[in-house]
Design a protein around this motif. Structure first.
Motif, PDB file in Angstrom:
ATOM      1  N   CYS A 127      75.815  80.398  20.558  1.00 37.75           N
ATOM      2  CA  CYS A 127      75.364  81.308  21.423  1.00 37.75           C
ATOM      3  C   CYS A 127      73.778  81.196  21.689  1.00 37.75           C
ATOM      4  O   CYS A 127      73.555  81.411  22.715  1.00 37.75           O
ATOM      5  N   ALA A 128      73.234  81.070  20.704  1.00 41.38           N
ATOM      6  CA  ALA A 128      71.377  80.912  20.864  1.00 41.38           C
ATOM      7  C   ALA A 128      71.290  79.640  21.896  1.00 41.38           C
ATOM      8  O   ALA A 128      70.514  79.905  22.722  1.00 41.38           O
ATOM      9  N   LYS A 129      71.874  78.596  21.729  1.00 38.92           N
ATOM     10  CA  LYS A 129      71.672  77.606  22.858  1.00 38.92           C
ATOM     11  C   LYS A 129      72.110  77.815  24.001  1.00 38.92           C
ATOM     12  O   LYS A 129      71.474  77.303  25.016  1.00 38.92           O
ATOM     13  N   ALA A 130      73.385  78.257  24.043  1.00 38.75           N
ATOM     14  CA  ALA A 130      73.835  78.550  25.770  1.00 38.75           C
ATOM     15  C   ALA A 130      72.895  79.450  26.139  1.00 38.75           C
ATOM     16  O   ALA A 130      72.502  79.364  27.341  1.00 38.75           O
TER      17      ALA A 130
ATOM     18  N   LYS B 271      60.110  64.053  26.273  1.00 41.47           N
ATOM     19  CA  LYS B 271      59.881  64.578  24.799  1.00 41.47           C
ATOM     20  C   LYS B 271      60.203  65.905  24.716  1.00 41.47           C
ATOM     21  O   LYS B 271      59.477  66.398  23.898  1.00 41.47           O
ATOM     22  N   GLU B 272      60.916  66.677  25.511  1.00 41.06           N
ATOM     23  CA  GLU B 272      61.370  67.948  25.481  1.00 41.06           C
ATOM     24  C   GLU B 272      62.043  68.363  24.277  1.00 41.06           C
ATOM     25  O   GLU B 272      62.795  67.896  23.837  1.00 41.06           O
ATOM     26  N   GLU B 273      61.547  69.784  23.638  1.00 42.75           N
ATOM     27  CA  GLU B 273      62.028  70.218  22.564  1.00 42.75           C
ATOM     28  C   GLU B 273      62.287  71.713  22.913  1.00 42.75           C
ATOM     29  O   GLU B 273      61.727  72.083  23.623  1.00 42.75           O
ATOM     30  N   ARG B 274      63.563  72.108  22.458  1.00 41.59           N
ATOM     31  CA  ARG B 274      64.031  73.481  22.477  1.00 41.59           C
ATOM     32  C   ARG B 274      64.380  74.053  21.260  1.00 41.59           C
ATOM     33  O   ARG B 274      64.808  73.379  20.563  1.00 41.59           O
TER      34      ARG B 274
ATOM     35  N   MET C 105      58.109  69.179  14.332  1.00 42.68           N
ATOM     36  CA  MET C 105      59.511  68.808  14.013  1.00 42.68           C
ATOM     37  C   MET C 105      60.517  68.654  15.476  1.00 42.68           C
ATOM     38  O   MET C 105      60.157  69.247  16.344  1.00 42.68           O
ATOM     39  N   GLY C 106      61.390  67.687  15.380  1.00 33.37           N
ATOM     40  CA  GLY C 106      62.291  67.201  16.498  1.00 33.37           C
ATOM     41  C   GLY C 106      63.486  67.380  15.998  1.00 33.37           C
ATOM     42  O   GLY C 106      63.629  67.496  14.802  1.00 33.37           O
ATOM     43  N   PHE C 107      64.331  67.613  17.157  1.00 29.49           N
ATOM     44  CA  PHE C 107      65.763  67.951  16.847  1.00 29.49           C
ATOM     45  C   PHE C 107      66.438  66.720  16.948  1.00 29.49           C
ATOM     46  O   PHE C 107      66.419  66.144  18.126  1.00 29.49           O
ATOM     47  N   HIS C 108      67.206  66.292  16.117  1.00 30.58           N
ATOM     48  CA  HIS C 108      68.277  65.038  16.067  1.00 30.58           C
ATOM     49  C   HIS C 108      69.409  65.117  15.685  1.00 30.58           C
ATOM     50  O   HIS C 108      69.862  65.201  14.414  1.00 30.58           O
ATOM     51  N   ALA C 109      70.664  65.497  16.585  1.00 28.45           N
ATOM     52  CA  ALA C 109      72.035  65.546  16.048  1.00 28.45           C
ATOM     53  C   ALA C 109      72.129  66.851  15.004  1.00 28.45           C
ATOM     54  O   ALA C 109      72.905  66.701  13.970  1.00 28.45           O
TER      55      ALA C 109
END
Length: 849
Positions: free
Chosen positions: A446-449, A463-466, A488-492
């Motif tokens: 829900c948060a990501k959509a 190098k976009e981060e959300r 911090m980055g988001f990876h899987a």
């Protein structure tokens, strides 16, 4: 403006008066929509013979499912069956705005868009069914300087593709869309051939083509259950009978979760309420001699196109205003929902209406004939889930399409080629359904959509981060220690440090098309690893244990390399049957017949599915365990790394005692650790594998022991730079009859026509990162694949595919970055030798002396 608001309110009252409620939801029936669709498809009612076997059963009759049926049947597959629970286009297809565009910011999805439009251009002639394709072109409007930079950035990634795309100025924009207010328009990204299509007609034409080539389409045939058989097939049960299928493909749109649940999957898809407005005839539009180009006002966050003699306008609302149909995720889709719509909401879209009226003034006096609010399906990252699914045999998905019309044709072709040839025609890993796992729970979805919908037209930086929905349950044992120390980055699903802060740094995530706040700190981290010792969290690696009687035999078959001996490690590649690289994996034989496989974070289930498929097809006696979340990983690298580790263990960590690409089980600060000596940054280093619960203790012990050696943290940006300047790549030998061997030998015999070359780029405040266009003598000759700044050599570096004749040392070319061509030349790789190579060369020199 008062007039348009009043007209919208009147229309809303009329719509509400004709509403019906389905499962408590206020809905408008099809009679309130753009057109009545009362035709029945007499040729696909259930009066014909029911097939009880099929090669492929496709579940869902929207444009994507019907496209796949068409492509499979056209490719010669017999017994293709499509099952639709009610009628074709019911769901999201029938009410779609129908936009078609060659443009996509992603390199691979550009190919999908291209294939879709090329199919739509010829479909009417092939099937005799009109599709309503209009191709007036489209313009993405830039009204701020940063948007102009974004368009230049996208142009660098377009020249080496077949699709036409141009950066145009206000004069050309006015010519293509004369009704625009040009006061704020600075530039536009123009794509000839773009436009729109009638979704209903398109789907019916694809269905006609599918039947023409032998596919069977059954309407009013809902799937009741899916049962796997022992030989990998499926029993697909419907109210009309059961079909035994060699494979099933879920193309069920917003019903995809319901289909997935039948076999135990919770697909991370969620319906979003998308609204658009259709006007009555506008005199200024009717007077035009040529159809208006489609425009996308990025700052206003809407699209607008001509609809007959009026306009169609669709906004993307801000994340705090947009609406998710999250009840469907929790409770399921109402059984009777099909060709219905949601109640429109004027308040949510008024901000965008006002911006559109400012940009296109004729809207201020336009009459509104329809406001459409319907469900479209989103995944957390807005990309669809396309391909075979891990964890079960012969179950495929083509779901989660926020833009199903433009994706349908290309995805049908892509999946058809994958199914018939046994491998994908090109890399589309960003859409792999296995990029999600159990960490993608409902709150995250829900948060990501919500974030993705609200960010539809935000500036797309490198190098976009959300940050919505983060962190997930996937946090490493050192996350709490590191989370406030860096970016911090988001990876899987994992949080992994990109770079670390020091006093005086400009901290936080500050994206840019040029070098930004992380540039200096990353150089500091590279210097740390080159001169002292650094520690990095590598926990997001995908990690599998493979053991059993046939483990060696299986891996010999899967990988184009000799398996390492016990206590040793190598880097190996899984190839497709045609000789393409499917995955790069680090393999360690821990004990006889017991192997540790390590792959990239984004490839975890992607690679595991490939391995499990080979196990099932080959009947191998092996046990495979995914230990990705159980085992934490720390990297330690730099000339002082050996000293730090030696303080914490009795194991001999010397060059003679612990050689390169060797593995040992050791006690480190009293904790059991599997240490692998490897050179992932090019410097002396180890990867340390231990239980997640022990990771923090091992980390803290190393940081304490390394104080005198200057130990500190470094992140993935520094690792990427160090790797590139060392030119670190590992390619194995060919000892066994591995998958793709024959194809690779054939490619070698025929010779190559291009080569991956190492180039230095003379830039200023911008660096290559991959997928930029390479020029020579005014012509496009190739593209970069990766790039970064080398802090050791003080220059930008990249790998690039070049024609053989341009790949010789010293050859001069140009690399396009943000609209400017920078001089580059082919150089000898690696620029800086790795630590093992330096040691070997030193020993060789000493032996000669």
């Amino acid at each position: 403006m008062a007039r348009i608001l009043n007209l919208i309110r009147v229309q809303l009252r009329r719509d509400l008066a004709s509403c019906r409620g389905v499962a408590g939801q206020p809905l408008r029936t099809i009679s309130c929509t753009l057109r009545k669709q009362e035709e029945s498809d007499a040729s696909s009612v259930l009066g014909k013979r029911w097939k009880d076997t099929a090669e492929t059963v496709i579940i869902g009759g929207g444009c994507v499912g019907v496209s796949l049926a068409y492509h499979l049947a056209k490719a010669g597959m017999k017994d293709v069956v499509l099952l639709e629970k009610t009628e074709l286009t019911a769901g999201s297809t029938w009410h779609a705005a129908g936009l078609t565009t060659y443009y996509h910011p992603g390199i691979n999805l550009k190919k999908i868009h291209h294939d879709s439009i090329k199919l739509y251009e010829t479909l009417e002639a092939e099937t005799g069914q009109a599709v309503g394709l209009h191709q007036p072109g489209s313009i993405r409007i830039a009204s701020t300087p940063i948007r102009v930079d974004e368009m230049k950035y996208q142009m660098t990634r377009t020249h080496w593709h077949v699709t036409e795309q141009y950066l145009i100025g206000p004069e050309k924009i006015q010519e293509l869309f004369p009704l625009l207010n040009m006061d704020k328009v600075l530039a536009g990204l123009y794509t000839p051939g773009d436009g729109h299509i009638d979704p209903y007609s398109l789907t019916m034409a694809l269905a006609a083509g599918a039947r023409m080539y032998g596919a069977q389409i059954y309407n009013n045939a809902p799937v009741m259950s899916l049962e796997p058989t022992s030989d990998g097939k499926w029993d697909v049960q419907t109210s009309h009978g059961t079909i035994r299928a060699n494979r099933i493909v879920n193309t069920a749109g917003f019903w995809a979760r319901e289909v997935g649940k039948m076999i135990g999957f919770e697909h991370p898809t969620i319906p979003v309420h998308h609204q658009y407005i259709v006007t009555a005839t506008i005199p200024e539009v009717k007077a035009l001699k040529e159809e208006l180009a489609v425009i996308r006002d990025l700052e206003g966050s809407y699209y607008l196109r001509q609809e007959r003699d009026g306009l169609l306008f669709g906004p993307y609302e801000k994340m705090e205003k947009m609406v998710l149909q999250d009840s469907w995720v929790r409770d399921g889709v109402p059984p009777g929902f099909g060709k219905e719509l949601f109640e429109s909401d004027l308040d949510r879209i008024m901000e965008h209406v006002e911006k559109a009226m400012e940009m296109v003034p004729v809207l201020k006096k336009a009459d509104i004939i329809n406001i459409v609010s319907g469900p479209i399906t989103y995944t957390p990252d807005l990309l669809p889930m396309v391909g075979p699914h891990c964890g079960v045999r012969n179950y495929w998905t083509a779901i989660g399409f926020g833009y199903g019309i433009i994706h349908a044709g290309g995805i049908g072709k892509f999946l058809s080629e994958w199914i018939t040839n046994g491998e994908p025609p090109y890399d589309l890993i960003e859409c792999d359904p296995n990029r999600y796992g159990k960490w993608t729970d409902v709150p995250f979805i829900c948060a990501k959509a919500r974030e993705s919908y609200g960010f539809n037209n935000v500036v797309g930086y490198p190098k976009e981060e959300r940050f919505a929905g983060r962190p997930t349950c996937r946090t490493s044992g050192v996350y709490e220690l590191l989370k406030v120390k860096g970016s911090m980055g988001f990876h899987a699903g994992w949080e992994q440090p990109h770079w670390f802060y020091k006093p005086g740094d400009d901290i936080g995530y500050k994206p840019s098309f040029q070098r930004t706040n992380w540039f200096g700190p990353v150089g500091r981290e590279c210097k740390l690893v080159m001169e002292k010792v650094g520690v990095i969290d590598l926990t997001p690696f995908g990690k599998f244990i493979v053991k059993g009687k046939d483990s060696h035999k299986l891996l010999d078959r899967l990988f184009a390399n000799t398996m390492p001996k016990v206590g040793m490690t190598n880097i190996s590649h899984m190839l497709t049957p045609s000789g393409k690289v499917y995955a790069e994996v680090t393999i360690t034989q821990l004990a006889p017949g017991r192997f540790l496989l390590v792959t990239g974070s984004g490839s975890e289930l992607h690679d595991l599915r490939w391995i499990e498929t080979e196990v099932a097809q080959g009947g191998y006696d092996v046990d495979i365990t995914n230990v990705t979340e159980d085992i934490g990983v720390l990297g330690i690298a730099g000339p002082n790394s050996r000293k730090v580790l030696q303080k914490l263990t009795n194991e001999d960590m010397s060059e003679a005692g612990f050689k390169f690409l060797h593995c040992k089980s050791i006690q480190l600060a009293g904790k059991p650790v599997r240490a692998i000596r490897i050179s992932y940054t090019g410097e002396l280093g180890w990867e340390l594998y231990t239980d997640q619960k022990d990771l923090a203790a091992v980390y803290l012990a190393m940081m304490e022991a390394g104080k005198d050696e200057g130990i500190d943290n470094f992140g993935t940006y520094a690792m990427a730079s160090l790797r590139l300047e060392k030119g670190f790549r590992g390619w194995g030998a060919e000892p066994a009859d591995f998958i793709g061997k024959a194809a690779l030998q054939e490619i070698k015999a025929k010779g190559l026509n291009r080569k991956l070359s190492y180039i230095a780029v003379n830039t200023d405040d911008i660096d290559p990162e991959g997928n930029e266009t390479v020029w020579y003598n005014g012509k496009v000759v190739g593209n970069t694949t990766s790039g970064a700044y080398s802090y050791s050599s003080q220059q930008s570096l990249a790998f690039a595919y070049l024609p053989l004749e341009l790949s010789t040392l010293g050859q001069k070319v140009e690399v396009e970055l943000l609209g400017k061509k920078y001089p580059a030349n082919v150089i000898q790789e690696p620029l800086i030798h790795t630590e093992p190579t330096r040691t070997r060369l030193q020993k060789k020199a000493q032996s000669k002396a």
